[in-house]
Design a protein around this motif. Structure first.
Motif, PDB file in Angstrom:
ATOM      1  N   LEU A 135       0.823  -1.211   0.000  1.00 40.63           N
ATOM      2  CA  LEU A 135       0.000   0.000   0.000  1.00 40.63           C
ATOM      3  C   LEU A 135       0.856   1.260   0.000  1.00 40.63           C
ATOM      4  CD1 LEU A 135      -2.792  -1.106   2.463  1.00 40.63           C
ATOM      5  CD2 LEU A 135      -2.959  -0.854  -0.027  1.00 40.63           C
ATOM      6  N   GLU A 136       2.030   1.177   0.589  1.00 36.57           N
ATOM      7  CA  GLU A 136       2.935   2.335   0.597  1.00 36.57           C
ATOM      8  C   GLU A 136       3.363   2.679  -0.823  1.00 36.57           C
ATOM      9  OE1 GLU A 136       3.347   4.305   2.979  1.00 36.57           O
ATOM     10  OE2 GLU A 136       2.954   3.146   4.778  1.00 36.57           O
ATOM     11  N   PHE A 137       3.588   1.660  -1.665  1.00 31.60           N
ATOM     12  CA  PHE A 137       3.963   1.899  -3.064  1.00 31.60           C
ATOM     13  C   PHE A 137       2.823   2.529  -3.848  1.00 31.60           C
ATOM     14  CE2 PHE A 137       6.669  -1.810  -1.891  1.00 31.60           C
ATOM     15  CZ  PHE A 137       7.879  -1.119  -1.904  1.00 31.60           C
ATOM     16  N   LEU A 138       1.599   2.268  -3.406  1.00 32.71           N
ATOM     17  CA  LEU A 138       0.408   2.825  -4.037  1.00 32.71           C
ATOM     18  C   LEU A 138       0.203   4.289  -3.641  1.00 32.71           C
ATOM     19  CD1 LEU A 138      -2.216   1.976  -5.667  1.00 32.71           C
ATOM     20  CD2 LEU A 138      -3.213   1.471  -3.449  1.00 32.71           C
ATOM     21  N   GLY A 139       0.945   4.744  -2.624  1.00 31.15           N
ATOM     22  CA  GLY A 139       0.748   6.104  -2.122  1.00 31.15           C
ATOM     23  C   GLY A 139      -0.542   6.216  -1.322  1.00 31.15           C
ATOM     24  N   ILE A 140      -0.820   5.182  -0.566  1.00 36.19           N
ATOM     25  CA  ILE A 140      -2.098   5.045   0.136  1.00 36.19           C
ATOM     26  C   ILE A 140      -2.445   6.250   1.004  1.00 36.19           C
ATOM     27  CG2 ILE A 140      -1.179   3.803   2.145  1.00 36.19           C
ATOM     28  CD1 ILE A 140      -4.413   2.826   0.444  1.00 36.19           C
ATOM     29  N   ARG A 141      -1.468   6.841   1.634  1.00 36.35           N
ATOM     30  CA  ARG A 141      -1.750   7.938   2.572  1.00 36.35           C
ATOM     31  C   ARG A 141      -2.321   9.167   1.863  1.00 36.35           C
ATOM     32  NH1 ARG A 141       0.333   5.684   7.086  1.00 36.35           N
ATOM     33  NH2 ARG A 141       2.191   4.409   6.850  1.00 36.35           N
ATOM     34  N   ASP A 142      -2.038   9.289   0.569  1.00 36.21           N
ATOM     35  CA  ASP A 142      -2.551  10.433  -0.189  1.00 36.21           C
ATOM     36  C   ASP A 142      -4.060  10.367  -0.397  1.00 36.21           C
ATOM     37  OD1 ASP A 142       0.052  11.362  -0.409  1.00 36.21           O
ATOM     38  OD2 ASP A 142       0.352  10.449  -2.387  1.00 36.21           O
ATOM     39  N   TYR A 143      -4.631   9.196  -0.318  1.00 33.09           N
ATOM     40  CA  TYR A 143      -6.060   9.035  -0.546  1.00 33.09           C
ATOM     41  C   TYR A 143      -6.904   9.421   0.665  1.00 33.09           C
ATOM     42  CZ  TYR A 143      -4.827   6.336  -4.695  1.00 33.09           C
ATOM     43  OH  TYR A 143      -4.332   5.946  -5.916  1.00 33.09           O
ATOM     44  N   PHE A 144      -6.347   9.262   1.835  1.00 31.14           N
ATOM     45  CA  PHE A 144      -7.122   9.439   3.060  1.00 31.14           C
ATOM     46  C   PHE A 144      -6.973  10.864   3.589  1.00 31.14           C
ATOM     47  CE2 PHE A 144      -6.485   4.946   2.625  1.00 31.14           C
ATOM     48  CZ  PHE A 144      -7.688   4.404   3.026  1.00 31.14           C
ATOM     49  N   ASP A 145      -7.806  11.755   3.040  1.00 28.57           N
ATOM     50  CA  ASP A 145      -7.822  13.113   3.585  1.00 28.57           C
ATOM     51  C   ASP A 145      -9.250  13.433   4.023  1.00 28.57           C
ATOM     52  OD1 ASP A 145      -9.410  14.380   1.522  1.00 28.57           O
ATOM     53  OD2 ASP A 145      -7.625  14.518   0.267  1.00 28.57           O
ATOM     54  N   GLU A 146      -9.410  14.508   4.733  1.00 25.92           N
ATOM     55  CA  GLU A 146     -10.709  14.828   5.333  1.00 25.92           C
ATOM     56  C   GLU A 146     -11.783  15.150   4.306  1.00 25.92           C
ATOM     57  OE1 GLU A 146     -10.145  17.865   8.247  1.00 25.92           O
ATOM     58  OE2 GLU A 146      -8.740  16.642   9.410  1.00 25.92           O
ATOM     59  N   GLN A 147     -11.387  15.427   3.078  1.00 18.91           N
ATOM     60  CA  GLN A 147     -12.348  15.808   2.045  1.00 18.91           C
ATOM     61  C   GLN A 147     -12.880  14.617   1.252  1.00 18.91           C
ATOM     62  OE1 GLN A 147     -13.382  18.938   2.222  1.00 18.91           O
ATOM     63  NE2 GLN A 147     -11.920  19.005   3.903  1.00 18.91           N
ATOM     64  N   ALA A 148     -12.363  13.430   1.475  1.00 15.30           N
ATOM     65  CA  ALA A 148     -12.726  12.266   0.667  1.00 15.30           C
ATOM     66  C   ALA A 148     -13.501  11.237   1.491  1.00 15.30           C
ATOM     67  CB  ALA A 148     -11.469  11.618   0.094  1.00 15.30           C
TER      68      ALA A 148
END
Length: 158
Positions: free
Chosen positions: A91-104
């Motif tokens: 998931l780190e290679f997928l950039g998973i943390r970029d998906y989880f923001d307060e607007q999504a």
């Protein structure tokens, strides 16, 4: 904080319709984990949630792509299916943390496969067999999840 509730959904149409209720309850924000065995209706429920957010097209399970993004007006919804994930570190290679923001709104099928990498869910949705239909349980994990659970409880009791 652990508000819980449940509803029996007799068929696929009811599952999609209740997904729309979940979309309203979430206001297209937060993290929702979808739990249940294969064939329980996690993707069907996700389709209902996406339609409730305003998505008009088809909804496919992102089993092979891991994530399917949906830009719906000013809403951003990410549908994850981690079934084929062999290591949470992928998931780190997928950039998973970029998906989880307060607007999504992030819908995650098979979240146990991402344990240790995924953020805490606001709401857990668990689906199990109930006769010919399904029983959907929800459990709030955060304040946002509690607000969602309260709206779901209100919708079920109406």
């Amino acid at each position: 904080m652990s508000s819980t509730g449940s509803v029996v959904l007799p068929d696929e149409e009811a599952m999609v319709a209740f997904g729309q209720v979940i979309a309203d309850a979430s206001d297209a924000h937060g993290v929702i984990f979808l739990l249940g065995d294969l064939g329980m209706g996690k993707t069907t429920l996700s389709r209902g949630i996406l339609r409730g957010c305003g998505h008009q097209g088809s909804v496919k399970s992102p089993t092979y792509t891991l994530v399917e993004p949906y830009a719906i007006g000013d809403k951003q919804v990410y549908h994850f299916d981690l079934y084929r994930l062999s290591d949470p570190e992928e998931l780190e290679f997928l950039g998973i943390r970029d998906y989880f923001d307060e607007q999504a709104l992030c819908l995650v099928e098979w979240p146990d496969k991402g344990r240790g990498i995924l953020p805490q869910a606001d709401l857990l949705l668990s689906i199990e067999l109930e006769g010919q239909g399904r029983k959907l349980h929800w459990t709030a994990q955060t304040e946002l999840g509690q607000a969602m659970a309260d709206k779901l409880e209100t919708a079920v009791s109406e």
